[in-house]
Design an enzyme around this catalytic site. Structure first.
Site, mmCIF file in Angstrom:
data_model
loop_
_atom_site.group_PDB
_atom_site.id
_atom_site.type_symbol
_atom_site.label_atom_id
_atom_site.label_comp_id
_atom_site.label_asym_id
_atom_site.label_seq_id
_atom_site.Cartn_x
_atom_site.Cartn_y
_atom_site.Cartn_z
ATOM 1 N N LYS A 132 13.447 -21.172 -2.240
ATOM 2 C CA LYS A 132 13.420 -21.540 -0.940
ATOM 3 C C LYS A 132 12.801 -22.646 -0.745
ATOM 4 O O LYS A 132 11.702 -22.194 -0.863
ATOM 5 C CB LYS A 132 14.333 -20.306 0.253
ATOM 6 C CG LYS A 132 14.391 -21.291 1.451
ATOM 7 C CD LYS A 132 16.509 -21.114 0.809
ATOM 8 C CE LYS A 132 16.859 -22.429 2.758
ATOM 9 N NZ LYS A 132 18.301 -21.866 1.905
ATOM 10 N N ASP A 172 19.287 -28.095 3.529
ATOM 11 C CA ASP A 172 19.251 -26.864 4.427
ATOM 12 C C ASP A 172 19.569 -27.567 6.092
ATOM 13 O O ASP A 172 19.914 -28.753 5.829
ATOM 14 C CB ASP A 172 18.535 -25.596 3.958
ATOM 15 C CG ASP A 172 18.787 -23.812 5.121
ATOM 16 O OD1 ASP A 172 19.446 -23.469 4.681
ATOM 17 O OD2 ASP A 172 17.777 -23.995 6.375
HETATM 18 P P1 NDP Z 1 21.665 -28.507 9.803
HETATM 19 O O1 NDP Z 1 21.119 -29.414 9.623
HETATM 20 O O2 NDP Z 1 23.048 -29.959 9.791
HETATM 21 O O3 NDP Z 1 22.457 -28.003 11.042
HETATM 22 C C1 NDP Z 1 21.501 -27.524 11.945
HETATM 23 C C2 NDP Z 1 22.421 -27.231 13.426
HETATM 24 O O4 NDP Z 1 21.359 -25.868 13.607
HETATM 25 C C3 NDP Z 1 21.903 -28.070 14.679
HETATM 26 O O5 NDP Z 1 22.606 -28.540 15.161
HETATM 27 C C4 NDP Z 1 20.561 -27.538 14.916
HETATM 28 O O6 NDP Z 1 20.390 -27.978 16.103
HETATM 29 C C5 NDP Z 1 21.190 -26.546 15.027
HETATM 30 N N1 NDP Z 1 19.786 -25.306 15.153
HETATM 31 C C6 NDP Z 1 18.640 -25.499 14.221
HETATM 32 N N2 NDP Z 1 17.513 -24.532 14.514
HETATM 33 C C7 NDP Z 1 17.746 -24.524 15.160
HETATM 34 C C8 NDP Z 1 17.294 -23.551 16.599
HETATM 35 N N3 NDP Z 1 16.070 -23.213 16.439
HETATM 36 N N4 NDP Z 1 17.920 -23.470 17.811
HETATM 37 C C9 NDP Z 1 18.901 -23.991 17.882
HETATM 38 N N5 NDP Z 1 19.664 -24.216 17.129
HETATM 39 C C10 NDP Z 1 19.179 -24.574 15.895
HETATM 40 O O7 NDP Z 1 21.620 -27.516 8.961
HETATM 41 P P2 NDP Z 1 22.981 -26.637 8.115
HETATM 42 O O8 NDP Z 1 24.530 -26.978 9.439
HETATM 43 O O9 NDP Z 1 23.011 -26.767 6.855
HETATM 44 O O10 NDP Z 1 22.184 -25.189 8.200
HETATM 45 C C11 NDP Z 1 22.818 -24.079 9.249
HETATM 46 C C12 NDP Z 1 22.307 -22.922 8.610
HETATM 47 O O11 NDP Z 1 23.561 -22.833 7.835
HETATM 48 C C13 NDP Z 1 20.896 -22.634 8.819
HETATM 49 O O12 NDP Z 1 20.745 -20.931 8.702
HETATM 50 C C14 NDP Z 1 21.003 -22.681 6.926
HETATM 51 O O13 NDP Z 1 20.296 -21.776 6.410
HETATM 52 C C15 NDP Z 1 22.410 -22.360 7.004
HETATM 53 N N6 NDP Z 1 22.715 -22.423 5.697
HETATM 54 C C16 NDP Z 1 23.359 -23.990 5.243
HETATM 55 C C17 NDP Z 1 23.794 -24.047 3.820
HETATM 56 C C18 NDP Z 1 23.946 -25.174 3.311
HETATM 57 O O14 NDP Z 1 25.014 -25.504 2.001
HETATM 58 N N7 NDP Z 1 23.837 -26.583 3.769
HETATM 59 C C19 NDP Z 1 24.130 -23.027 2.643
HETATM 60 C C20 NDP Z 1 24.060 -21.661 3.549
HETATM 61 C C21 NDP Z 1 23.510 -21.075 4.753
HETATM 62 P P3 NDP Z 1 19.196 -29.522 16.777
HETATM 63 O O15 NDP Z 1 19.414 -30.161 15.085
HETATM 64 O O16 NDP Z 1 19.162 -29.126 18.015
HETATM 65 O O17 NDP Z 1 18.403 -28.253 15.766
HETATM 66 O O1 2IT Z 2 21.084 -21.063 2.122
HETATM 67 C C1 2IT Z 2 22.031 -21.830 1.009
HETATM 68 O O2 2IT Z 2 22.088 -20.953 0.153
HETATM 69 C C2 2IT Z 2 21.757 -22.683 1.043
HETATM 70 N N1 2IT Z 2 20.990 -23.455 1.984
HETATM 71 C C3 2IT Z 2 22.245 -24.221 0.020
HETATM 72 C C4 2IT Z 2 21.458 -23.755 -1.295
HETATM 73 C C5 2IT Z 2 22.159 -24.588 -2.114
HETATM 74 O O3 2IT Z 2 21.409 -24.444 -3.067
HETATM 75 O O4 2IT Z 2 23.204 -25.281 -2.612
#
Ligand code: NDP
Ligand code: 2IT
Length: 452
Positions: A132, A172
């Site tokens: 990561k 992420d």
């Molecule tokens: P994005 O940046 O697309 O969206 C993140 C969302 O979460 C936004 O709405 C953001 O709001 C909110 N957010 C982030 N940090 C905070 C915080 N500290 N407090 C309140 N709201 C918060 O990210 P993703 O959708 O990609 O990721 C969301 C979660 O999913 C994370 O935990 C990530 O690790 C996990 N994840 C993502 C994957 C992927 O493929 N993208 C795969 C597996 C897991 P704001 O804009 O106001 O910060």
């Molecule tokens: O938390 C996760 O699994 C991710 N942000 C996606 C990682 C990836 O390599 O697609």
């Protein structure tokens, strides 16, 4: 013969040592506790896992890179951020895992995410190790040009540590298609190589896989559906609360609708929206993906069915299922109590470690089906691995084929976790099932490959 209580004592000693050797990394401590606390039965049952140094090696990253990322804003001011890449474990394949750009990023956060990623990636069965990275850069309010200059500076150091056979980053929090484009461009420029498999989450038309943007959210809903099936129910007609409004949340809401459920909330760091009629995805995508705006704009434009609650918590809204999809520790013990009081049946983690240990404990005790992130949100990294496979073969699959593979992988992960939990006398405990099943795969490979 090692007994379960000897093993528990040894694991507790190791956890104390982890806290001592990694000070000021509470998220990493939390992730290590969550995994190690469930491993005693498998280590006691299989003496080879009690080999001295095996678990100690597993909790120590193979390599940790920290670097300076200087960049200039549109006014010419110089900013200095910190970049990280933690290459945690490559026993099963090249390091694989996302990059997070968020002001809260530090080494402990990246280590917790990298540690979780090892077991998640093992559960996919696709031959990927765990890593990561990211930066404390905050993209909110930055222009495209500023984000581009930041990404170029970040990659100017990162490029020497990654490669399609070495380490393959993706998105992420704060890193989506735009950022992956800038990062890929700079990698290609520096290395003079068209090496599509070095990053995943690329755009359609230059090596990206169809369904990668959707994969994490779709996968989590498929996992939730599998947990509901286990209870003799399906998602049809169920009301869902979803937190976040980014990549994962948006495609969670989309898949819920496709399976007949109704998501009534979304949120960001400013507060949450509740929409009695169900979230209008076209409007949410327009505000979040096109305009990069805030969720209060959704309530303003949607009309009477929706309202914005500044600073509130989505978990206060009654629902049958809950899918936390924003960030770590966003669902605490009090939130779990509220969900249980309102009759929640399943909680499935789209985000990484969104539920605190106390919340998980309460939910499980109340008989709520609980899907831990390392199983439930593995669809994203799984389709990343499918993107690598397509890149390697210089081909691209149809959306239908990728989605079919994703469905198969998520059902398989659910079955593996479910059966492993039963095998270790913890029926219905997906946390134990996911940790032990992931651990067995990584530990077997580490034992076979010797002390490295
Ligand atoms: P994005 O940046 O697309 O969206 C993140 C969302 O979460 C936004 O709405 C953001 O709001 C909110 N957010 C982030 N940090 C905070 C915080 N500290 N407090 C309140 N709201 C918060 O990210 P993703 O959708 O990609 O990721 C969301 C979660 O999913 C994370 O935990 C990530 O690790 C996990 N994840 C993502 C994957 C992927 O493929 N993208 C795969 C597996 C897991 P704001 O804009 O106001 O910060
Ligand atoms: O938390 C996760 O699994 C991710 N942000 C996606 C990682 C990836 O390599 O697609």
């Amino acid at each position: 013969m090692t007994t379960r209580s000897d093993t528990t004592t040894a694991l507790n000693r190791l956890l104390a040592e982890i806290e001592h050797r990694n000070p000021a990394q509470p998220e990493f401590h939390q992730a290590a506790h969550e995994v190690l606390e469930t491993l005693a039965p498998v280590i006691a049952a299989r003496p080879e896992y009690a080999e001295p140094g095996l678990v100690e090696r597993l909790v120590e990253p193979e390599r940790q890179v920290i670097f300076r990322v200087p960049w200039q804003d549109d006014q010419g001011r110089v900013h200095v951020n910190r970049g990280f890449r933690v290459e945690f474990n490559s026993a099963l394949g090249p390091y694989k895992g996302g990059l997070r750009f968020h002001s809260s990023v530090n080494l402990g956060v990246i280590k917790f995410l990298g540690f979780e990623q090892i077991f998640k990636n093992a559960l996919t069965g696709l031959g990927i190790g765990g890593g990561k990275g990211g930066s404390d850069f905050d993209p909110h309010g930055r222009s495209d040009a500023e984000v581009m200059r930041f990404c170029q500076s970040f990659m100017t150091e990162l490029y020497r540590h990654i490669g399609e056979h070495t380490d393959v980053p993706a998105g992420d929090i704060g890193v989506g298609g735009r950022e992956i484009g800038y990062l890929f461009g700079q990698y290609r420029r520096i290395t003079n190589r068209w090496e599509a498999g070095v990053l995943t989450g690329k755009g359609q038309g230059w090596g990206g896989s169809l369904i990668r943007p959707e994969a994490t959210g779709y996968g989590n809903v498929l996992f939730a559906a599998a947990m509901m099936r286990e209870r003799g129910e399906d998602l049809e007609g169920q009301t869902a609360v979803v937190s976040g409004s980014g990549n994962v949340a948006i495609y969670t809401i989309e898949k819920l609708a496709a399976l007949g459920a109704n998501a009534v909330t979304c949120s960001d760091s400013s507060g949450y929206v509740v929409d009695e009629k169900g979230i209008d995805l076209d409007l949410l995508k327009q505000i979040k993906e096109v305009e990069r705006g805030r969720v209060d704009a959704y309530a303003e434009r949607r009309g009477a069915s929706a309202r914005f609650v500044p600073g509130g918590r989505v978990w206060d809204v009654p629902a049958d299922i809950a899918l936390p999809s924003a960030t770590q520790n966003e669902l605490n013990e009090a939130d779990a109590e509220t969900l249980i009081r309102n009759g929640v049946k399943a909680v499935s983690e789209g985000a990484n470690m969104p539920a605190t240990p106390e919340a998980v404990h309460l939910l499980q005790k109340a008989g709520v089906a609980f899907g831990p992130g390392k199983a439930a949100n593995a669809g994203g990294v799984a389709v990343s691995a499918l993107e690598m496979a397509q890149n390697h073969a210089r081909t691209s699959w149809t959306a239908a084929r990728v989605e079919e593979e994703l469905t198969h992988i998520m059902n398989d992960i659910h079955t593996t976790c479910h059966e492993t939990a039963e095998r270790y006398e913890a029926p219905g405990d997906y946390v134990t099932g996911a940790n032990i099943a992931g651990f067995e795969r990584v530990a077997d490979a580490m034992l076979a490959q010797g002390v490295i």
